[in-house]
Structure formats: C-alpha cells, structure tokens
Scaffold this active site. Structure first.
Site, PDB file in Angstrom:
ATOM      1  N   LEU A 165      21.592 -12.367  13.858  1.00  0.00           N
ATOM      2  CA  LEU A 165      22.904 -12.676  13.957  1.00  0.00           C
ATOM      3  C   LEU A 165      24.089 -12.117  14.594  1.00  0.00           C
ATOM      4  CD1 LEU A 165      24.982 -12.346  11.396  1.00  0.00           C
ATOM      5  CD2 LEU A 165      23.030 -13.472  10.249  1.00  0.00           C
ATOM      6  N   CYS A 277      26.426  -3.398  13.315  1.00  0.00           N
ATOM      7  CA  CYS A 277      24.957  -3.151  13.331  1.00  0.00           C
ATOM      8  C   CYS A 277      24.550  -2.326  14.126  1.00  0.00           C
ATOM      9  CB  CYS A 277      24.471  -4.569  13.431  1.00  0.00           C
ATOM     10  SG  CYS A 277      24.416  -5.566  12.161  1.00  0.00           S
ATOM     11  N   LYS A 337      35.122  -6.554  18.533  1.00  0.00           N
ATOM     12  CA  LYS A 337      35.042  -7.779  19.701  1.00  0.00           C
ATOM     13  C   LYS A 337      35.892  -9.048  19.428  1.00  0.00           C
ATOM     14  CE  LYS A 337      31.087 -10.394  17.683  1.00  0.00           C
ATOM     15  NZ  LYS A 337      29.628 -11.064  17.923  1.00  0.00           N
TER      16      LYS A 337
HETATM   17  C1  UDX Z   1      24.910  -7.209  17.161  1.00  0.00           C
HETATM   18  C2  UDX Z   1      23.720  -8.086  17.975  1.00  0.00           C
HETATM   19  O1  UDX Z   1      23.828  -8.493  18.929  1.00  0.00           O
HETATM   20  C3  UDX Z   1      23.021  -8.852  16.815  1.00  0.00           C
HETATM   21  O2  UDX Z   1      21.746  -9.547  17.462  1.00  0.00           O
HETATM   22  C4  UDX Z   1      22.705  -8.107  15.465  1.00  0.00           C
HETATM   23  O3  UDX Z   1      21.918  -8.895  14.482  1.00  0.00           O
HETATM   24  C5  UDX Z   1      23.895  -7.615  14.991  1.00  0.00           C
HETATM   25  O4  UDX Z   1      24.638  -6.655  16.031  1.00  0.00           O
HETATM   26  P1  UDX Z   1      27.248  -8.046  16.503  1.00  0.00           P
HETATM   27  O5  UDX Z   1      27.718  -6.689  15.997  1.00  0.00           O
HETATM   28  O6  UDX Z   1      27.989  -9.349  15.845  1.00  0.00           O
HETATM   29  O7  UDX Z   1      25.992  -8.161  16.908  1.00  0.00           O
HETATM   30  O8  UDX Z   1      27.838  -7.999  18.061  1.00  0.00           O
HETATM   31  P2  UDX Z   1      27.687  -7.917  19.537  1.00  0.00           P
HETATM   32  O9  UDX Z   1      28.275  -9.285  20.248  1.00  0.00           O
HETATM   33  O10 UDX Z   1      26.354  -7.774  19.602  1.00  0.00           O
HETATM   34  O11 UDX Z   1      28.667  -6.838  19.947  1.00  0.00           O
HETATM   35  C6  UDX Z   1      28.584  -5.552  19.724  1.00  0.00           C
HETATM   36  C7  UDX Z   1      29.597  -4.508  20.384  1.00  0.00           C
HETATM   37  O12 UDX Z   1      28.903  -4.311  21.666  1.00  0.00           O
HETATM   38  C8  UDX Z   1      30.901  -4.933  20.490  1.00  0.00           C
HETATM   39  O13 UDX Z   1      31.877  -3.666  20.142  1.00  0.00           O
HETATM   40  C9  UDX Z   1      30.885  -5.345  21.721  1.00  0.00           C
HETATM   41  O14 UDX Z   1      32.109  -5.505  22.345  1.00  0.00           O
HETATM   42  C10 UDX Z   1      30.076  -4.589  22.578  1.00  0.00           C
HETATM   43  N1  UDX Z   1      29.461  -5.028  23.794  1.00  0.00           N
HETATM   44  C11 UDX Z   1      28.643  -6.130  23.880  1.00  0.00           C
HETATM   45  C12 UDX Z   1      29.739  -4.610  24.955  1.00  0.00           C
HETATM   46  O15 UDX Z   1      30.583  -3.519  25.236  1.00  0.00           O
HETATM   47  N2  UDX Z   1      29.318  -5.004  26.232  1.00  0.00           N
HETATM   48  C13 UDX Z   1      28.129  -6.172  26.197  1.00  0.00           C
HETATM   49  O16 UDX Z   1      28.043  -6.281  27.210  1.00  0.00           O
HETATM   50  C14 UDX Z   1      27.893  -6.540  24.970  1.00  0.00           C
END
Ligand code: UDX
Length: 463
Positions: A165, A277, A337
C-alpha cells in the site's frame, strides 16, 4: 467457510498498515478485532477517531466502529480467542546498522502463541509486517511453535503476506491490489488465507502467487528497491538534463516510458525519494546482502544517488548565493509526498538540516505536515501560517513537495512578497509553465531542466 460473515479477523498493530487493513476488510464485511499495546491509540479508535490522516480511514472509521464492524481491545487473549485469523501489522523499524528490528513481531507472536496453547480450533497467523528474507520460516515459525506448543500445519497455520500500500491511497490499494503474494509455511495455512481472500475480493482475485515465504519476503523488498531504483535512475538523467541546453527530464521520461518494457509510471524526477518504506527497505536489503557476504553495489548506488540528489538541491542554492549564513530560505512542502502529513525520511527535512548546518534562516510551510514537522525541527525554523507568509521576504523559495496549493501560487503576489531578484528552485517542476519567460527579475531553476550557464548580474551582485 465460504462466507465473509463467518471470518473473524484480529489485527495486531493498529498503525498505518494495520488500521488501513482493518478498514478495508471491514468495508468488505469482515468482522475485525484490533489490538494494540498503545492505550491512547485504542481510546482514540474506540471513539471513531483515526490516529492517522489516511483519507479513507478518516472517512470510514467512525461508522465502522459505531456499527461494531471494527472493535478494538487491549486484551490480546480476547483478540485471538474471538477470531480465526490474526494479521500481524506491527512496525519493523530500522536498527542502527540498517537491519529490521523484529522485537515487535516477536512480541506479537509470543502473545498470540500463548493464547493458542489453549485454543482448540484452527487459527491462522499472517505476518503482514515487512520482514527480512527467511524471518517467517527461521524466526516466526519456531517461536510460534514453541510458545503455542502446537505444530504449524496442524492446529496452526502460518503465512507471510506482504502489503504494497501507498500512503494516501492505502485503503484503495488494499481493495484493488495489483497482485497478492502468499508466502506459506504450511499448505493448510495457505489454503485458508487463499479462501479468505477469495471471499474478501468476491471471487475476483488479481494475479495471486503462492510460494515459499522467502520468495514473498524478497518480493516485498525487491519491489521497493526497484521503485527506488527508478527514482534514482530518473534523478540521474535529471542531473544530465541540467547540464544540456534545451533538455527536459519529463520529456525524456515520457519518451522512455512509451516502451512498454519500461512504462511511464514512477519516473518523476524530484528531490529524491523519502517515506517510511523505500529508504528503510533498501537499507535492510543492503544489510541482509552484506550479512550473507555479498556486496550489493547496485542497491548501495540507489541509496547514494538519493542522498546526493537531496544534497544537490542545497548545492544549487550555494552555487547561486555562495555563503548561505543569514540568508532566508523558504521551504514549501515538508511531507515526503503530496496528500499526506508524513515527514519520515522526507527530503525536505534533510534539505532543511543541510541549510541549518550552514546557518541559513529557514521558513517552512506545509498544508498538512506542520504538526509532525514541529516534533522534529523544534524551534530551529520559522513555521509560517500560510504559503505566502512563508515566501515573504525570503531570498530563495524551494518547492519540495508537489502540493496542489503550491501549483496555484499567484506569481504577482509572489513577486510583491519576495526579496528581489526572485529565486525559485522547483524540485518538482510544478511552476514550469507559470513563470514569465525571460523576465529579468526571476531566476527559476527546475530540477531536470538546464541550469543557467551564467548567473544574472543581480545574483552575481548578491554573492
Ligand atoms: C511506497 C510504495 O509505492 C508502496 O508500494 C510500498 O508498499 C510502500 O512504499 P509510499 O512510501 O507511500 O509507497 O510512497 P510512494 O508514492 O511510492 O513515493 C515514495 C517516494 O518516492 C516519495 O518521496 C515520492 O515523492 C518519490 N517518488 C515517487 C519520486 O520522486 N518519483 C516518482 O516517480 C515516484
């Protein structure tokens, strides 16, 4: 058991993962009993108040508690005896060396095992917490068998089922998963969990894998490491774009992503990944590899690129202004985020730390995460009550989180409030189309777009 109403599920650990699962499964008609060692949390949930700001949890919790679909208890015996499946959703926070702290998992297993000693009916234990490869088989299984005095596969079933998630869409992610992975220690346990999921998803399951627990554990870590790799990869391309006239990382990412083997998602360049995560699981994977005598150079590089990307944002400010002591920098966005109030491992917090080390005066604003930020940043920064108060009289604005509110910023208002010349560093390129072109008063720098080869004279004069 082929009916949802006959399933009774206890959830051990009512944090992000536990509470989101409680709400998701309860919405599908399963009776939930939640247990947590934190009494304050139990009291809040009992009143229908969500301790986390996850939108669908906030929306549904009160009603689900009122209608008795979710019950919470401080009595672990009651939780185990009144249910037929226990999900373990406690935290596995990182230890000093990056490895996962399993103490909460062990404690939950001990509590459940002790009650199972005197329970006659079959009980299934499902570990949902992220645990390192081999933990379910080598740590959880012997402990559960020892404490309960029962044999896995006979009176007790044991599975590891990773969750995937995302914060901000947690309940929807559980209700509409892309895949389900069951790591089964015993076939009977796997069968029971499979049947429960068939009922929860009304027979319409996404691709489902039943495999050895070690593979399920690895799938979780490998997925998060791969996502982290995509971010570090595109951030590396972004660095290249910054040095090449007319380059644009978003165009490059889109063009790459049209190849279905690559895909366009999760290729957004920015200030680096954060959250609970991605960084934690990557570090754990590095530690696990090293303990096995293997040097995981790729995983280490993903992590290092991320740390360098965070530093890069501060280096840009330094390149522009030289000595940063007593400069005023406005930080828009503290959450890792948009859409959430979570600041854990947020690039914004690390950027602020770097700035404070340089004696910079830092003003901050975030639509949701101010309260959480205060617990970490204390009185080291100025907390602005609004976006405009934050940018007022600042030398530089750094946009770190892509909140919608920031996208709507009025450029004329910004012009009247900031010190001149106006310097904006947009790590997410949200104001890309808004900034007036060739306006001598603005210096707009976007991560992943060419950096100025020559600084405007007014900025040279400021140094
Ligand atoms: C993540 C995974 O997506 C999820 O499947 C797992 O179970 C837990 O970790 P989450 O930590 O809620 O979820 O956030 P996510 O939306 O994946 O973003 C993680 C980080 O990566 C954020 O800091 C976001 O800004 C960054 N990110 C994400 C980017 O910089 N670029 C992207 O294209 C995607």
């Amino acid at each position: 058991m082929n009916n949802l109403s006959t399933w009774k599920v206890s959830i051990f650990g009512l944090g992000y993962v536990g509470l989101s699962h409680a709400v998701a499964y309860a919405l599908r008609g399963t009776k939930i009993v939640g247990f947590d060692v934190d009494r304050k949390k139990i009291e809040l949930i009992r009143k229908g108040i969500s301790p986390i700001k996850e939108p669908d949890v906030v929306k549904h919790l009160e009603n689900l508690v009122k209608t008795g679909k979710i019950k919470v208890t401080e009595d672990h015996k009651d939780a185990v005896l009144s249910t037929n499946i226990s999900f373990i959703c406690v935290n596995t926070p990182p230890l000093q060396d990056g490895s996962a702290d399993l103490s909460q998992v062990k404690s939950a297993i001990s509590m459940i095992g002790e009650v199972l000693r005197n329970k006659e009916e079959f009980h299934l234990v499902v570990v949902n917490s992220t645990v390192p490869p081999t933990t379910t088989e080598n740590v959880v299984k012997p402990l559960l068998e020892d404490v309960s005095g029962k044999k896995i596969g006979e009176d007790v079933g044991l599975c590891f089922m990773p969750e995937f998630l995302r914060e901000g869409s947690a309940v929807q992610d559980i209700l509409n998963p892309w895949r389900i992975v069951i790591g089964e220690v015993d076939k009977k346990g796997g069968d029971v969990l499979h049947q429960f999921l068939l009922d929860v998803y009304r027979g319409k399951l996404p691709p489902l894998i039943r495999t050895a627990p070690v593979n399920a554990e690895l799938i979780k870590y490998a997925s998060n490491a791969f996502l982290a790799m995509r971010v570090s990869f595109i951030n590396t391309i972004a660095r290249l774009c910054e040095l090449l006239p007319k380059a644009n990382v978003d165009v490059v990412a889109y063009g790459m992503g049209l190849d279905p083997r690559i895909g366009t998602r999760y290729l957004k360049a920015g200030p680096g990944f954060g959250g609970i995560c991605l960084p934690k699981d990557l570090r754990a994977l590095i530690t696990v590899s090293e303990k096995l005598g293997f040097d995981p150079i790729l995983f280490k590089a993903i992590y290092e690129v991320n740390e360098a990307q965070i530093r890069h944002v501060v280096e840009i400010v330094e390149m522009l202004l030289g000595d940063l002591s007593d400069r005023v920098v406005a930080i828009l966005g503290l959450a890792f985020k948009a859409g959430i109030d979570d600041i854990r491992e947020s690039p914004a917090i690390k950027i602020i730390d770097y700035l404070l080390e340089r004696n910079t005066k830092v003003k901050v604003y975030d639509p949701l995460a101010m309260k959480n930020a205060k617990t970490v940043l204390k009185d080291r920064v100025f907390y602005a009550p609004s976006m405009y108060e934050c940018i007022k009289d600042s030398d530089v604005v750094i946009i770190v989180t892509d909140w919608d509110e920031f996208k709507k910023i009025e450029i004329e208002k910004l012009r009247s409030l900031m010190k001149k010349p106006i310097i904006i560093i947009d790590t997410r390129r949200i104001l890309d189309n808004k900034i007036p072109e060739s306006d001598g008063e603005f210096l707009y720098i976007a991560i992943g777009k060419p950096l100025p080869l020559k600084l405007p004279k007014r900025i040279e004069d400021m140094r």
